[in-house]
Design a protein around this motif. Structure first.
Motif, PDB file in Angstrom:
ATOM      1  N   SER A  49       1.778   3.265   1.751  1.00 30.18           N
ATOM      2  CA  SER A  49       1.580   4.436   0.889  1.00 30.18           C
ATOM      3  C   SER A  49       1.984   4.168  -0.553  1.00 30.18           C
ATOM      4  N   ASP A  50       2.833   3.151  -0.801  1.00 29.05           N
ATOM      5  CA  ASP A  50       3.199   2.809  -2.179  1.00 29.05           C
ATOM      6  C   ASP A  50       2.356   1.648  -2.724  1.00 29.05           C
ATOM      7  N   LEU A  51       1.239   1.381  -2.066  1.00 30.90           N
ATOM      8  CA  LEU A  51       0.242   0.394  -2.481  1.00 30.90           C
ATOM      9  C   LEU A  51       0.726  -1.047  -2.440  1.00 30.90           C
ATOM     10  N   HIS A  52       1.664  -1.328  -1.551  1.00 32.75           N
ATOM     11  CA  HIS A  52       2.006  -2.716  -1.234  1.00 32.75           C
ATOM     12  C   HIS A  52       1.201  -3.100  -0.002  1.00 32.75           C
ATOM     13  N   LEU A  53       1.006  -4.385   0.194  1.00 27.77           N
ATOM     14  CA  LEU A  53       0.308  -4.829   1.392  1.00 27.77           C
ATOM     15  C   LEU A  53       1.211  -4.653   2.608  1.00 27.77           C
ATOM     16  N   VAL A  54       0.618  -4.199   3.697  1.00 26.83           N
ATOM     17  CA  VAL A  54       1.361  -4.119   4.951  1.00 26.83           C
ATOM     18  C   VAL A  54       1.712  -5.552   5.344  1.00 26.83           C
ATOM     19  N   PRO A  55       2.984  -5.830   5.627  1.00 29.64           N
ATOM     20  CA  PRO A  55       3.358  -7.206   5.999  1.00 29.64           C
ATOM     21  C   PRO A  55       2.551  -7.703   7.200  1.00 29.64           C
ATOM     22  N   ARG A  56       2.182  -8.963   7.148  1.00 33.68           N
ATOM     23  CA  ARG A  56       1.331  -9.551   8.188  1.00 33.68           C
ATOM     24  C   ARG A  56       1.941  -9.478   9.584  1.00 33.68           C
ATOM     25  N   ASP A  57       3.261  -9.392   9.673  1.00 33.40           N
ATOM     26  CA  ASP A  57       3.885  -9.345  10.995  1.00 33.40           C
ATOM     27  C   ASP A  57       3.839  -7.950  11.623  1.00 33.40           C
ATOM     28  N   GLN A  58       3.249  -6.986  10.909  1.00 25.61           N
ATOM     29  CA  GLN A  58       3.117  -5.638  11.444  1.00 25.61           C
ATOM     30  C   GLN A  58       1.707  -5.439  12.000  1.00 25.61           C
ATOM     31  N   PRO A  59       1.593  -4.589  13.016  1.00 24.95           N
ATOM     32  CA  PRO A  59       0.265  -4.340  13.606  1.00 24.95           C
ATOM     33  C   PRO A  59      -0.717  -3.796  12.574  1.00 24.95           C
ATOM     34  N   ARG A  60      -1.954  -4.209  12.695  1.00 25.57           N
ATOM     35  CA  ARG A  60      -3.070  -3.738  11.878  1.00 25.57           C
ATOM     36  C   ARG A  60      -2.957  -4.114  10.398  1.00 25.57           C
TER      37      ARG A  60
END
Length: 164
Positions: free
Chosen positions: A95-106
């Motif tokens: 929601s703060d426009l950072h990339l979701v870390p790769r180790d998290q689902p989806r």
């Protein structure tokens, strides 16, 4: 250390410029890769060192940067480095426009149609976050990661569908 980072960046840029010269091309833009990209966008020390090193070359660079980043803010006062805000077609955003870390689902978008829809949305200046909320994200360029198993299909779809 700051000195080691400076030396490493200088060596890498020297090699990059040398390869470009051997190929008869002029480098128009640069981009940090992976952890360096994120560090320069999120931390002052790395951002300052990157800017310092790029300014040593005495030529104008376009530098790919993340939206809402420390690096983007710092470049506002630098006349020879021109930021180009980058968005990612095949990655989900928080929601703060950072990339979701790769180790998290989806975190990574591998579905070609979904990536294409995100590309279209980004071209209109918005992105759907991992929570499903639409956020404004204006960017100058988009990236598809080469290590995404679907990268070639995603790029082909974007190319074919935008030529119509």
């Amino acid at each position: 250390s700051q000195a080691e980072l400076r030396d490493t960046l200088r060596r890498q840029l020297d090699q990059f410029i040398e390869v470009c010269s051997q190929m008869g091309v002029v480098p128009l833009h640069v981009k940090g890769h992976g952890a360096l990209y994120h560090a320069c966008n999120q931390r002052t020390l790395e951002a300052d060192v990157l800017i310092e090193v790029l300014m040593m070359y005495g030529c104008e660079f376009k530098l790919l940067v993340a939206p809402n980043s420390i690096l983007l803010d710092k470049l506002a006062s630098v006349s020879t480095i021109h930021p180009r805000v980058e968005s990612f077609v095949d990655r989900r955003y928080t929601s703060d426009l950072h990339l979701v870390p790769r180790d998290q689902p989806r975190a990574v978008i591998e579905d070609t149609n979904e990536a294409y829809q995100q590309y279209l949305s980004l071209n209109k200046g918005s992105v759907e976050t991992i929570t499903g909320k639409m956020q404004t994200l204006n960017s100058d360029t988009t990236c598809v990661h080469g290590d995404n198993p679907s990268s070639l299909e995603i790029v082909k779809k974007i190319h074919v569908c935008t030529e119509i």
